[in-house]
Design an enzyme around this catalytic site. Sequence first.
Site, PDB file in Angstrom:
ATOM      1  N   ASP A  34      26.881   6.295   7.139  1.00 56.19           N
ATOM      2  CA  ASP A  34      27.130   5.884   5.761  1.00 56.19           C
ATOM      3  C   ASP A  34      28.621   5.936   5.439  1.00 56.19           C
ATOM      4  OD1 ASP A  34      24.485   5.600   5.545  1.00 56.19           O
ATOM      5  OD2 ASP A  34      24.164   7.263   4.150  1.00 56.19           O
ATOM      6  N   GLU A  36      31.094   5.559   7.439  1.00 55.85           N
ATOM      7  CA  GLU A  36      31.799   4.436   8.057  1.00 55.85           C
ATOM      8  C   GLU A  36      31.553   3.146   7.287  1.00 55.85           C
ATOM      9  OE1 GLU A  36      31.773   5.922  12.697  1.00 55.85           O
ATOM     10  OE2 GLU A  36      29.951   5.184  11.767  1.00 55.85           O
ATOM     11  N   GLU A 117       0.745 -25.064  -4.308  1.00 59.00           N
ATOM     12  CA  GLU A 117       1.554 -23.864  -4.052  1.00 59.00           C
ATOM     13  C   GLU A 117       0.880 -22.659  -4.699  1.00 59.00           C
ATOM     14  OE1 GLU A 117       5.334 -24.698  -5.905  1.00 59.00           O
ATOM     15  OE2 GLU A 117       5.492 -26.636  -4.884  1.00 59.00           O
ATOM     16  N   LYS A 119       0.637 -19.680  -7.111  1.00 53.58           N
ATOM     17  CA  LYS A 119       1.354 -19.403  -8.351  1.00 53.58           C
ATOM     18  C   LYS A 119       1.786 -17.942  -8.328  1.00 53.58           C
ATOM     19  CE  LYS A 119       1.098 -20.049 -13.352  1.00 53.58           C
ATOM     20  NZ  LYS A 119       1.738 -18.796 -13.712  1.00 53.58           N
ATOM     21  N   ASP A 121       3.227 -14.446  -9.361  1.00 52.09           N
ATOM     22  CA  ASP A 121       3.230 -13.731 -10.632  1.00 52.09           C
ATOM     23  C   ASP A 121       4.521 -12.928 -10.726  1.00 52.09           C
ATOM     24  OD1 ASP A 121       2.291 -12.989 -13.044  1.00 52.09           O
ATOM     25  OD2 ASP A 121       0.888 -11.484 -12.305  1.00 52.09           O
ATOM     26  N   TYR A 229      10.717 -23.077  -5.825  1.00 56.67           N
ATOM     27  CA  TYR A 229       9.643 -24.065  -5.911  1.00 56.67           C
ATOM     28  C   TYR A 229       9.982 -25.358  -6.638  1.00 56.67           C
ATOM     29  CZ  TYR A 229       8.935 -21.297 -10.194  1.00 56.67           C
ATOM     30  OH  TYR A 229       9.105 -20.619 -11.345  1.00 56.67           O
ATOM     31  N   LYS A 317      -5.485 -21.485 -12.818  1.00 52.50           N
ATOM     32  CA  LYS A 317      -5.492 -20.024 -12.832  1.00 52.50           C
ATOM     33  C   LYS A 317      -6.738 -19.461 -12.140  1.00 52.50           C
ATOM     34  CE  LYS A 317      -2.909 -17.885 -15.146  1.00 52.50           C
ATOM     35  NZ  LYS A 317      -2.179 -17.738 -16.400  1.00 52.50           N
ATOM     36  N   CYS A 411      -3.844  24.457 -17.610  1.00 57.89           N
ATOM     37  CA  CYS A 411      -4.143  23.675 -16.417  1.00 57.89           C
ATOM     38  C   CYS A 411      -5.652  23.716 -16.146  1.00 57.89           C
ATOM     39  CB  CYS A 411      -3.378  24.230 -15.226  1.00 57.89           C
ATOM     40  SG  CYS A 411      -3.868  23.486 -13.675  1.00 57.89           S
ATOM     41  N   CYS A 414      -6.001  25.935 -12.640  1.00 61.46           N
ATOM     42  CA  CYS A 414      -5.639  27.352 -12.520  1.00 61.46           C
ATOM     43  C   CYS A 414      -5.594  28.060 -13.869  1.00 61.46           C
ATOM     44  CB  CYS A 414      -4.303  27.505 -11.803  1.00 61.46           C
ATOM     45  SG  CYS A 414      -2.891  27.018 -12.800  1.00 61.46           S
ATOM     46  N   CYS A 429       1.532  21.176 -15.143  1.00 61.22           N
ATOM     47  CA  CYS A 429       1.201  22.577 -14.946  1.00 61.22           C
ATOM     48  C   CYS A 429       2.398  23.175 -14.222  1.00 61.22           C
ATOM     49  CB  CYS A 429      -0.048  22.708 -14.072  1.00 61.22           C
ATOM     50  SG  CYS A 429      -0.230  24.348 -13.363  1.00 61.22           S
ATOM     51  N   CYS A 434      -0.471  27.305  -8.474  1.00 67.81           N
ATOM     52  CA  CYS A 434      -1.678  26.584  -8.893  1.00 67.81           C
ATOM     53  C   CYS A 434      -2.367  25.994  -7.661  1.00 67.81           C
ATOM     54  CB  CYS A 434      -1.305  25.480  -9.868  1.00 67.81           C
ATOM     55  SG  CYS A 434      -2.657  24.340 -10.207  1.00 67.81           S
TER      56      CYS A 434
END
Length: 668
Positions: A34, A36, A117, A119, A121, A229, A317, A411, A414, A429, A434
Site C-alpha cells: 500500500d 508503494e 434487454e 431491465k 433495477d 443501453y 415488468k 436482553c 441473558c 445487549c 451474553c
Amino acid sequence: MEAQAAAQRIAWLSKEIERHNRLYYEQDMPEITDAEYDALFRELQGLEKEFPELALPDSPTGRVGGRPLAKFTQVRHSMPMLSLENAFTEQDMIDFDDRVKRFLGLAADTGISYVCEPKMDGVAVELVYREGVLAIGSTRGDGVVGEDVTRNLKTIKDVPLRLETQEPPELLTVRGEVYLPLAPFRKFNREREEAGEPPFANPRNAAAGSLRQLDSRITAKRPLSIFCYAPGELGGVEFTAQSHFLETIPTWRLPVNPLTRVVHGIQEMLAYYQEMMEKRDDLPYEIDGVVVKVDSFRMQRELGEKSRSPRWAIAWKFPPRQATTVVEQIFHSVGRTGVITPVAFLKPVNVSGVMVSRATLHNWEELERKDIREGDTVIVERAGDVIPAVVQVIMDQRPEGAVKPEVPATCPVCGGEVVRLPDEVAVRCVALNCPAQLLERVKHFASRRAMDIEGLGDKFIEQLLSLKLIKDVADIYSLKEEDFMQFERMGKKLAENLLNAIEASKERDLSRLIFALGIRHVGEHTAKLLAGAFGSIENLAKASEEELVSVREVGPQVATSIADFFRNEENLKVLERLKEAGVSPKVEEKRVGGRFTGKTFVFTGALEKFTRDEAKKMVELEGAHAAGSVSKKTDYVVAGADAGSKLEKARQLGVRVLTEEEFLELMQ
Ligand code: IVH
C-alpha cells in the site's frame, strides 16, 4: 523537472497505477505494498499539480474521488432522457406490437425485429465522451436536467475513462444503468445492520445512495457497476440499429448486458421474457423486467415519442415477488455484536417459488414506522435480498386488540442491560458474556470464511456452550476427545475428525484470524488489508488509530473499532490464549530469503537510471529495506548526481557508497 520529462513520467505513472488498480481490485493479487502504491499515487498527484496542463483527462487520480462537494451542479441533457411505458401482461405486449405496425403502416403479420434487454433495477445515467475521453457524467434527474456526478462515475471501474479505440468519435453520448450487484449489496446491508445503521430496502436504493454522494471517496468504496443501453447525442458516428449500437460499444470497453438479444415477432419476445423470469433468481444483480425496443433506428425515428416515453420501446415488468401472510410472532434475535434485531415469524407462504416463514424487520425504527404487530396480515416481498422483508401491514385486517411490540428492556437471552445509543437505530445487549452473542461469535469464528473448522457446525457449537465446555473461542483449542464424547450420537471417529479440523485451523492465514475475531466493521476485505499492512496480530494490536487510518481504505470509524477491540482486557486475554494454543499466524513476508535480507539501502541525489520508487522496489524484492536517512545501521548508500548531506554522513560513518552503475551490478 522539465515539461517533457514530466509528461513522460505522468504517462508512465498513470498507466502503472491503473495496472496496479486492476491487480488489486480485479485479480486480488497486488504486486506492491500500500505504501508503494501511495507513493506512486502521490507522485502523480504532485506532478499533476505542478503541470496541470499535462494531466491526462483519464488520469487514475480522478478515480478515487476528491474532496466532498457542497452540492451537485446541474446538467441539462442534450436530448431528454425518456422514461418507459410499462406492460404487465402478454396482451399488453401484443397490443404494443400491433401499435408499432399500425403506426408504421405495416401489415399485421409483419415480423418486426426487436431487441430484448434485461431491465436493470438501478439508476439511469448519461456519459458524454468527447474525442474518446469521458467528459461528463450525470444522473437522469427529471429527464431534462440531471446532476453532475462525473467524479462519482469515474470511481466505477467498469466506466472507461477513455474509450478503447484509435479513432474515437468526436462525440459519443451513452445512457445506461448504474447498479450494485447483489453480493456487495447484501454484504453492505449486513455491515450496516452490524453497525446499527438502517439497511437499504433494495439494491436500487443502495446504488442511488452510493452514486449521489457529495464525497466521491464514499462512492469509490461501493462496488457499483454499469450496463449501457442507449445512445444519446452523437457526433462523427452513426448507428443504424440498436443491435448495431450494442455490438459496437463493447469493442470500446463500454459494458453491455450479455443477455441482450435480437428477436423477431411476439413469440420469440415471449420466450425471452419467460427465460429471464427463470434466470432472475440466479443472476448476480437484480432485474425487474425486460425492455423491448424496435431494433431499426429508422423505424424508431418514424415512431417518435409520446409525452415522456418513446413509442418504440416498452418495459415488460415481472410480477413483484410478493405475497400476503400473517405475522405469527415477533421474536428478538441477538447478533454477534449484541445487536437485537426484531424478526417476524410468518405463517409459511410461497413467494414466487420460495417458501418464506420469517422476515427480517431490520430494526426497531423500521418496525415502529411500519407499525407491525403480532397477528397482522402483511405483504412480504423478496427484493433482491435473501431474507424477505415486510413491505406493509394491511390495516383493515388487523385483529382487534393487537398490541404494539415493545423494545426489549433487557436482553431476551441473558437478561442483561440493553442500550439504544443516540446515533444508532439498533438496540444492543452490552453484556460481554451474553450467551447469544457468544454463540454467534463462536459460529463466526469457526465458519468457512473465517477459521474454517470443518464439521464444527451450529449444532455442535450450541452443545459445547450449553455443556459449558467452552466460554470463548480460545477454549476450542483445549477441547479433548472425551469432551466431544459427551455429545449425543458422537463416535470416536467423528470426535477425532473434529479434533483434526481444530488442529488444522491453527494454520490459517492471518487475514482469516483477523476476520474471525469479529471486530466490528472488519469484514474479509478489511482483514486482508490489515494482515498485509501489519503482518501479525501483535503489530495490529499495538497499532495506533493514526497508523490504522493510514492503511488504504481504513477510515476513522473502522480504526476506532479496531483500537477499541484491542483495548479490551478480555479480548487481549483470549488472544494471548490463542497464541499459547499455537494460533498465531504470520503473513509470509516476501522479504524472507532475498539475497539482501536484513540490509538497509538509502538512495540520495538525482538518480538517472531509475526513480527512487523503482530502486526501492528492486531492493525490497531482494529482501532489503529502503530507508530515508543514513545511520549506523545503513548498509549501502546509492548516490546520484548532486548528493548532499546524506552522502556526507555516509562517508563520516564509513557506510559503503555506490554509484548507480555499481548498484545495478550488485542487483544483477
Ligand atoms: S431504455 C427511451 N433499457 O428503466 C429509452 N432502460 O422505466 C429509455 N432501465 O429510466 C431507457 N434497464 O433507468 C432502457 N435495458 C434498459 C433498461 C432501462 C433499466 C431503466 C432506466 C429507465 C427506466 C424506465
